[in-house]
Each structure stands twice: as C-alpha cells, then as structure tokens.
Enzyme design. Structure first.
Site: not given
Ligand code: ATP
Ligand code: MG
Length: 447
Positions: A74, A76, A148
């Site tokens: 997805d 963002d 993060d």
């Molecule tokens: P995935 O591919 O599994 O979705 P993702 O990194 O995109 O991994 P998401 O949960 O979709 O994970 O989160 C989107 C973004 O938000 C992350 O890439 C990160 O930049 C930020 N993020 C998410 N959770 C946290 C957290 N607990 N603390 C800080 N930043 C976070």
């Molecule tokens: Mg994501």
C-alpha cells in the site's frame, strides 16, 4: 568547502535528537524509482495536493520497498496540508482517528493513508518514557525524525522523481541494515512496539538489525507487557501474516524479546520446534502467503494454541473426564490464560473455537454422523486442522485418509466407507448419546 563544513556541524545536533539538518535530495538516476511505479491512487493524491499548493510525498514502507524492487502493498502519503484541507480536496475521503487525525482517501479500489507531517516534539511521557500524547503537527524534517528506521523515513516526490533523505536511509537500504533513527533505547522506551517492528521488518526484508539498534532490545523487552493488548495483537498479526512468520518468531526468540512479553507469543515460541504442529502451521501459512493464497487467522490461531489445548485435553481425559467435556474445559483453561493479557478479537476467536470443538467428531464415524458433520459450515476448516494433526503424528493417518476419501466420494461410496469402518473407539462411545450439536454460526471472519 566551508559551507559543507558548516552544514555538517549544523547537521550534528539532529543526529542527537534535535536541531535541523539538510536532507539529501537524491535524483532519479541514483535510485531509479519511476513515477509510473506508483499506484494510480498515490499519483492522484500527491498531484492533487501539489496542484493545490501543498507539498506531498509518498513515504515510508512504499519508498523502501520500491528501492528494493519489491512491489509495495500500500501507499502512504505525507503532506503539510492539514487533515481538514486534505479532506476538502477529495470527495471520497474521511478523517479518522481522534488523537491524531489521518485521512483515508479512496481512489478506485485503493485506500490511501494521508498523514500531515507530525511534530518532532514528543508530548507527555509516563515514568518509563512512553509517549502518552503525540499529536502536534510539524515540518517534513520533524516528520522524518519521528519515524522509526532510517529506511522508513524516505520521501518520494513523484513530480520530479526525487527522493528526500534526512537520515541516510538510502545508504542503509544498500547496506541492508535496519538502523533506528535517534537513540534506540530511548525510542524503544517511547514506543516498545518498535522492537517488534525491528524484528518483523528485518525478517521480511532480509536485513540485518544494526548492532546499536539490536543491543537494547533484550533489555527493554519487558516494556511490551504494558502495551495495550489490542496493539500487540495487531502487531503480532502483521508478523504472522508477513510471509515470514517463522523467521520473525525465531528472530524474536534469538533477540530475547519473547519470554514473558505476552502469552500468545510465549505459547508459540515454546512449541515451534522442527516438525512440531506449530512449526507446520507456520510453514504452511508462510507458503500460502507467498503464493498469495488466502489465510484464515482463526485457523492459524487455533493451530498456534492447539498444543496447549491438546495437552490439557489429554490430562483431563487421563483424570477420567469424557472427551467432549474435557475438550471444552481445556479450551476454557487455555483461553483464560490468553484473555487476561492478550485479548484475541472475537471475529477470530469464534472460528478458532469452532475448529477445536469439532475435533472429537472425526472419531465418530458410525451411522448418519459423518454425513451430518460434512454439512457443517466449519467442516472444511476442521478437516484441514485434522490433516495437520495427522501430519504431526497426533492422530492416525488412516483416520485422516478416511475423511479425505469420504469427502471426495459420491453418495454410494460414502455409505460403503461408513459401513466398512471397524471402529476402534470401543463400545463406550457407541452407547453414548449423539454429540451435542453446535448451532452453525455466522461466518465471523474473512481472512
Ligand atoms: P509494511 O511494509 O509492513 O507496511 P511499513 O514500514 O510500511 O511496513 P507501516 O505500519 O505501514 O509499516 O507504517 C508506515 C510508516 O510509518 C513506517 O514506514 C514508518 O515510517 C512509520 N511508523 C510506523 N510505525 C511506527 C512507530 N511505531 N514508530 C515510528 N514510526 C512508525
Ligand atoms: Mg506500510
């Protein structure tokens, strides 16, 4: 030269948790992400925001995945427009979240999460350093800083196909390293779920967790106990459905993150040895996800907790309890250990229970029972579960094979199968009345 030096000096405080730094703006030639690799929705949303005079970037996991040549699941978007301004620009959108508002924008079948840049200033904390309020808006730089990992803090601008990089994320992607932004110990205190994320992302991406990021994990693992059960469950579910569940869990164990953090995880980790029931369930889930086949979360949870249920079931039967009530008691006992600290949402626990509760029915193959059982809406899931038990050596393989044949056969052949059962259940079973029938329940879950 001097300017570069000054820049470097000015950039220093940022690495320590404050101040400003200039981002690297990486041109297309160096990262190779074309705008047509974005989804239609991501393009629509960023261009609409930009045409309205705002800045807008694809951010986070999607940029990271594109750099790695993986197609993102997805997209963002991060912007300096407020949620109200975003909502105003898109007819099919809604503002969600109370404390920190984000906007869901629907474009065709896609839903995009649009977030306003968040402030770097973290609000109230409790005595353990946990952030209790985190709801101010901020600059793009501050937004990068509160993410993060460095590889998750990249911003892609489709307008000029550039990547904005405040924290050397691209360097770390090339090195396949997961590096926490800022001071790792402090960031885990602020939000302990980041420990689970570190392990999940490292396993999913095949990255190494940077030593400085890895080291504080064991020491801070206990903080997870204070996290809301629902959030832990969500995070654990992401991990289980990542397509790398076993690798993630093995890594959690190796990092010393698991024991005592929460009961479901403990249950899984003590039971996932080579060839075990749990291990087979995890491997088959991973395989299904990688083949993009559907997975039932209820089924998976039923598998993960089954060794506990099964053990208790055996104990109770050894104490003289009959199989069906013994199973009900075993289920209740195991669920009560889960419920206190780790609520499994009802939409999953219903399926889980239905799968368990059907298991004794496979041993009554006399008369009309197998025919009635076959008509149960949960038969198929229960049968798949039986097959897993068979593979793990917990029930005799001929029993599984019989049910396989029974399902596939036509009416006459089914009757012949029933007639040919030389049941090893003993006379006690035959005297008992029919097993109580559970009312079929509405399908609570679509996986
Ligand atoms: P995935 O591919 O599994 O979705 P993702 O990194 O995109 O991994 P998401 O949960 O979709 O994970 O989160 C989107 C973004 O938000 C992350 O890439 C990160 O930049 C930020 N993020 C998410 N959770 C946290 C957290 N607990 N603390 C800080 N930043 C976070
Ligand atoms: Mg994501």
């Amino acid at each position: 030269m001097i300017r570069k030096f000054i820049r470097r000096v000015l950039a220093l405080p940022s690495a320590l948790g404050g101040g400003r730094s200039r981002p690297k703006v990486i041109p297309f030639a160096m990262h190779g992400i074309r705008r047509d690799q974005l989804s239609r929705g991501a393009l629509r949303v960023t261009s609409t925001l930009q045409e309205a005079g705002f800045s807008a970037f694809v951010v986070g996991g999607a940029v990271r995945d594109l750099m790695l040549g993986v197609s993102p699941k997805d997209f963002d978007v991060a912007t300096n427009a407020t949620p109200e301004q975003v909502h105003h620009l898109f007819r099919r959108s809604r503002i969600i979240g109370r404390r920190f508002k984000i906007v869901h924008v629907m474009v065709g079948p896609e839903t995009l999460e649009v977030t306003t840049f968040r402030g770097g200033e973290v609000g109230r904390r409790n005595e353990e350093g946990r952030i209790m309020a985190d709801n101010s808006y901020g600059s793009q730089e501050e937004d990068a800083h509160r993410r993060d990992f460095t590889v998750n803090a990249l911003f892609y601008n489709p307008a000029d196909e550039s990547v904005v990089d405040f924290h050397n994320g691209m360097r770390d992607i090339k090195a396949k390293k997961l590096v926490m932004i800022g001071q790792p110990a402090r960031r885990y205190q602020e939000d302990p779920v980041r420990m689970l994320r570190a392990v999940r992302l490292a396993a999913k991406l095949g990255f190494e967790i940077d030593e400085g990021t890895r080291r504080p994990i064991a020491q801070h693992a206990a903080l997870l106990r204070n996290e809301p059960a629902a959030r832990l469950f969500d995070e654990l579910l992401k991990l289980l459905l990542s397509g790398h569940a076993y690798a993630c869990l093995a890594k959690l164990r190796d990092e010393g993150l698991a024991q005592g953090a929460f009961p479901l995880l403990d249950a899984v980790l003590t039971e996932m040895g080579e060839g075990s029931f749990v291990r087979r369930a995890l491997d088959s889930t991973d395989a299904r996800i990688r083949e993009e086949r559907p997975v039932s979360v209820g089924f998976l949870l039923a598998s993960l907790l089954w060794p506990q249920v099964e053990k208790r079931w055996r104990e109770l039967q050894a104490e003289g309890e009959k199989p069906v009530p013994a199973l009900a008691q075993a289920m209740a006992d195991v669920e009560s250990t889960q419920d206190n600290d780790f609520a499994i949402p009802r939409r999953f626990s219903t399926t889980m229970r239905e799968i368990w509760v059907q298991q004794p029915r496979f041993t009554s193959r006399a008369g009309a029972r197998p025919f009635r059982f076959l008509e149960q809406p949960r038969f198929r899931a229960a049968y798949d579960f039986l097959a897993l038990r068979g593979a793990a050596g917990e029930v005799p393989q001929p029993l599984v094979d019989w049910w396989t044949a029974f399902q596939r056969a036509d009416a006459d052949a089914r009757q012949a199968l029933v007639d040919n059962v030389h049941d090893d259940e003993g006379p006690a079973k035959k005297r008992r009345r029919r097993p109580r029938r559970k009312k079929p329940q509405a399908d609570g879950e679509t996986a």
